[in-house]
Design a protein around this motif. Sequence first.
Motif, short mmCIF file in Angstrom:
data_model
loop_
_atom_site.label_atom_id
_atom_site.label_comp_id
_atom_site.label_asym_id
_atom_site.label_seq_id
_atom_site.Cartn_x
_atom_site.Cartn_y
_atom_site.Cartn_z
N PRO A 225 0.83 -1.04 0.06
CA PRO A 225 0.07 0.59 -0.31
C PRO A 225 0.95 1.25 -0.31
O PRO A 225 0.25 2.34 -0.48
CB PRO A 225 -0.86 -0.15 1.30
N ARG A 226 1.98 0.88 0.89
CA ARG A 226 2.62 2.46 0.70
C ARG A 226 3.68 2.55 -0.56
O ARG A 226 3.88 3.83 -0.85
CB ARG A 226 3.85 1.91 2.02
N VAL A 227 4.05 1.33 -1.42
CA VAL A 227 4.83 1.21 -2.72
C VAL A 227 3.77 2.42 -3.27
O VAL A 227 4.11 3.11 -4.45
CB VAL A 227 5.55 0.11 -2.77
N THR A 228 2.45 1.48 -3.55
CA THR A 228 1.55 1.49 -4.93
C THR A 228 0.76 2.45 -4.29
O THR A 228 0.26 3.19 -5.68
CB THR A 228 0.91 0.57 -4.90
N GLY A 229 0.45 3.09 -3.44
CA GLY A 229 -0.96 4.38 -3.01
C GLY A 229 -2.02 3.42 -3.42
O GLY A 229 -2.68 4.16 -3.07
N GLN A 230 -2.08 2.03 -3.51
CA GLN A 230 -3.43 1.52 -3.46
C GLN A 230 -4.12 1.46 -2.07
O GLN A 230 -2.71 0.61 -1.14
CB GLN A 230 -2.96 0.57 -3.89
N PRO A 231 -5.11 0.58 -1.84
CA PRO A 231 -5.29 0.61 -0.43
C PRO A 231 -5.16 -0.95 -0.45
O PRO A 231 -4.92 -1.86 -1.04
CB PRO A 231 -6.96 1.01 -0.67
N THR A 232 -4.87 -0.75 0.82
CA THR A 232 -4.60 -2.41 1.38
C THR A 232 -5.60 -3.66 0.62
O THR A 232 -7.04 -3.35 0.40
CB THR A 232 -4.40 -2.68 3.02
N ASP A 233 -5.14 -4.76 0.17
CA ASP A 233 -5.99 -5.94 -0.07
C ASP A 233 -5.95 -6.96 1.20
O ASP A 233 -5.20 -7.47 1.36
CB ASP A 233 -5.53 -6.52 -1.47
N ALA A 234 -7.39 -6.39 1.31
CA ALA A 234 -7.58 -7.45 3.29
C ALA A 234 -8.31 -9.12 2.16
O ALA A 234 -7.46 -9.95 3.40
CB ALA A 234 -9.51 -6.86 3.08
#
Length: 226
Positions: free
Chosen positions: A125-134
Amino acid sequence: MAGRKALKVYLDLLSQPCRAVLIFLKINKLPHAVEYVALRKGEQRSPEFTKLNPMQKVPVMDDNGFVLTESDAILKYLATTYNVPDHWYPKHPERRARVDEYTAWHHMNTRLHAAKVFIFEVLLPRVTGQPTDAGKVDKALAELEGTLDKLENMFLKRQAFLCGDDISLADLLAICELMQPLGGGRDILKDRPKLLTWKSRVQSALSDSFDDAHSVLYRLRDKAKL
């Protein structure tokens, strides 16, 4: 030793194996110099570091010109080359084989599964800026459960530490991996009393060197809580 250069290690303390190496050096009071390599800044890809380790990974050890990579190899080298207590990597063949048994299993089990939780929950999430994939986090946690079961039911079945009645390299490598998900605020041992008791024994044996090496991870945990 006259003319001998100080042992140097290249580390990033967000890396679990790097913390294990640093703790080992500190708890055994081995003179050393630390060169920090910030993986998040890509410093491992610099020409200078790539020349040292073409695999572009940490930790790396330089002992008076003898360069060694891979934490398992580094720790075993230090334990057999320097004057440290025998319990870390026993000379007795059967006791040493128990440590080797664990470290051979470690990479595809404790290391792989605890690291996956951290990667999916914090790093990606930090590297991609995407939300965590639960879904991926849940799958990683389910895989980790099997590893934690083995640690309890096989390695800690009848003894205080993973490979016997005293701390060894196995415990050091394992605890640094199991701490990693804490960087996302997740304590993977909180419902595991047997492993929590073992963790307390390990922390006690490692004294201040444990918290010192984990200070970067603690800061990440505190940010996650906010």
